[in-house]
Design a protein around this motif. Structure first.
Motif, PDB file in Angstrom:
ATOM      1  N   THR A 130      38.391  36.821  39.580  1.00 37.08           N
ATOM      2  CA  THR A 130      39.134  38.076  39.607  1.00 37.08           C
ATOM      3  C   THR A 130      38.642  39.033  38.540  1.00 37.08           C
ATOM      4  O   THR A 130      38.121  38.628  37.505  1.00 37.08           O
ATOM      5  N   ARG A 131      38.825  40.328  38.810  1.00 37.88           N
ATOM      6  CA  ARG A 131      38.576  41.368  37.818  1.00 37.88           C
ATOM      7  C   ARG A 131      39.793  42.268  37.803  1.00 37.88           C
ATOM      8  O   ARG A 131      40.176  42.827  38.824  1.00 37.88           O
ATOM      9  N   GLY A 132      40.422  42.383  36.648  1.00 39.66           N
ATOM     10  CA  GLY A 132      41.640  43.193  36.552  1.00 39.66           C
ATOM     11  C   GLY A 132      42.772  42.658  37.407  1.00 39.66           C
ATOM     12  O   GLY A 132      43.596  43.433  37.893  1.00 39.66           O
ATOM     13  N   GLY A 133      42.804  41.346  37.586  1.00 42.82           N
ATOM     14  CA  GLY A 133      43.857  40.730  38.376  1.00 42.82           C
ATOM     15  C   GLY A 133      43.641  40.782  39.876  1.00 42.82           C
ATOM     16  O   GLY A 133      44.476  40.303  40.643  1.00 42.82           O
ATOM     17  N   ILE A 134      42.522  41.349  40.314  1.00 37.62           N
ATOM     18  CA  ILE A 134      42.230  41.465  41.741  1.00 37.62           C
ATOM     19  C   ILE A 134      41.033  40.577  42.079  1.00 37.62           C
ATOM     20  O   ILE A 134      40.011  40.598  41.382  1.00 37.62           O
ATOM     21  N   ALA A 135      41.158  39.767  43.128  1.00 35.17           N
ATOM     22  CA  ALA A 135      40.075  38.878  43.526  1.00 35.17           C
ATOM     23  C   ALA A 135      38.866  39.689  43.973  1.00 35.17           C
ATOM     24  O   ALA A 135      38.994  40.643  44.746  1.00 35.17           O
ATOM     25  N   VAL A 136      37.682  39.323  43.452  1.00 37.34           N
ATOM     26  CA  VAL A 136      36.456  40.027  43.844  1.00 37.34           C
ATOM     27  C   VAL A 136      35.483  39.125  44.603  1.00 37.34           C
ATOM     28  O   VAL A 136      34.749  39.589  45.477  1.00 37.34           O
ATOM     29  N   LEU A 137      35.479  37.844  44.278  1.00 38.37           N
ATOM     30  CA  LEU A 137      34.649  36.874  44.988  1.00 38.37           C
ATOM     31  C   LEU A 137      35.490  35.645  45.284  1.00 38.37           C
ATOM     32  O   LEU A 137      36.355  35.264  44.487  1.00 38.37           O
TER      33      LEU A 137
ATOM     34  N   PRO B  69      39.677  32.637  33.227  1.00 40.35           N
ATOM     35  CA  PRO B  69      39.942  31.530  34.144  1.00 40.35           C
ATOM     36  C   PRO B  69      39.653  31.912  35.592  1.00 40.35           C
ATOM     37  O   PRO B  69      39.778  33.087  35.963  1.00 40.35           O
ATOM     38  N   PRO B  70      39.257  30.945  36.403  1.00 43.72           N
ATOM     39  CA  PRO B  70      39.094  31.234  37.831  1.00 43.72           C
ATOM     40  C   PRO B  70      40.449  31.363  38.513  1.00 43.72           C
ATOM     41  O   PRO B  70      41.446  30.801  38.054  1.00 43.72           O
ATOM     42  N   LEU B  71      40.474  32.101  39.611  1.00 46.08           N
ATOM     43  CA  LEU B  71      41.685  32.190  40.418  1.00 46.08           C
ATOM     44  C   LEU B  71      41.893  30.893  41.187  1.00 46.08           C
ATOM     45  O   LEU B  71      43.018  30.432  41.371  1.00 46.08           O
ATOM     46  N   ALA B  72      40.800  30.302  41.635  1.00 45.85           N
ATOM     47  CA  ALA B  72      40.852  29.042  42.365  1.00 45.85           C
ATOM     48  C   ALA B  72      39.495  28.367  42.228  1.00 45.85           C
ATOM     49  O   ALA B  72      38.508  28.975  41.840  1.00 45.85           O
TER      50      ALA B  72
END
Length: 205
Positions: free
Chosen positions: A11-18, A53-56
């Motif tokens: 995520t970047r800025g709380g938004i998933a990018v990849l 940290p990773p989102l998932a």
């Protein structure tokens, strides 16, 4: 494997990018990240480096086995070139300062304060700290920014030496480095799906 990631979402800025990124990096191998500006290459590198940290998903690497070089050169302006490298060698319990100076032709500048260096010289110093760090995995974000052709060749030679010694690297770059060892990962296919918007949100976009 020196570094593995499985089904990683970042995520970047709380938004998933990849999302759904998997990779494995063996000794002596390099992975070049491709994709347009803003595609998520920096975010992926920072996540792999443990800076966010990773989102998932999961990341596996030897503890203390990674070193990250981003857009900032990571140097102390008040210290000389030699003192900067000695500082990083002490922090990382790392390698020989003289070898790092030689790799980037910094010997004539060794006693010069970092504040008095040009942008390209600062970049060379920032990259030289990778050598004294003695970490097996280099995570590099646009490492050739501010480098001229000769300095880019120095970087490519240092990277090849690192790989030949059993190290590995992930490099986000738009230029060709002439690395036979390199594989390519285009981050485009891993772009995260846009979050669904409700009617209220959509009305104000």
């Amino acid at each position: 494997m020196l570094l593995t990631a499985h089904n990683l979402s970042v995520t970047r800025g709380g938004i998933a990018v990849l999302e759904g990124v998997s990779l494995a990096l063996a000794p002596g191998r390099a992975l070049v990240l491709r994709g347009p500006n803003g595609a998520g290459k920096t975010t992926l590198l920072r996540t792999l480096a443990g800076l966010q940290p990773p989102l998932a998903g999961s990341i596996e690497a030897e503890e203390g086995g990674l070193v990250y070089a981003g857009h900032a050169d990571g140097i102390k302006s008040a210290l000389s070139v030699r003192e900067n490298l000695a500082f990083w060698a002490a922090i990382f319990a790392g390698g020989d300062v003289a070898s790092a100076l030689a790799a980037y032709a910094l010997e004539p500048l060794a006693e010069r304060p970092a504040a008095a260096l040009s942008a390209g010289q600062k970049r060379r110093l920032g990259l030289a700290r990778l050598i004294v760090a003695r970490r097996p995995v280099w995570l590099l974000d646009e490492p050739t920014v501010s480098l001229d052709r000769d300095a880019t060749a120095m970087f490519a030679a240092a990277l090849r030496a690192h790989l030949a010694g059993g190290g590995a690297a992930i490099v986000a770059t738009h230029i060709e480095l002439g690395l036979d060892e390199a594989e390519t990962l285009d981050v485009g296919p891993y772009k995260a799906r846009a979050a669904a918007l409700d009617d209220f949100d959509e009305a104000f976009l």
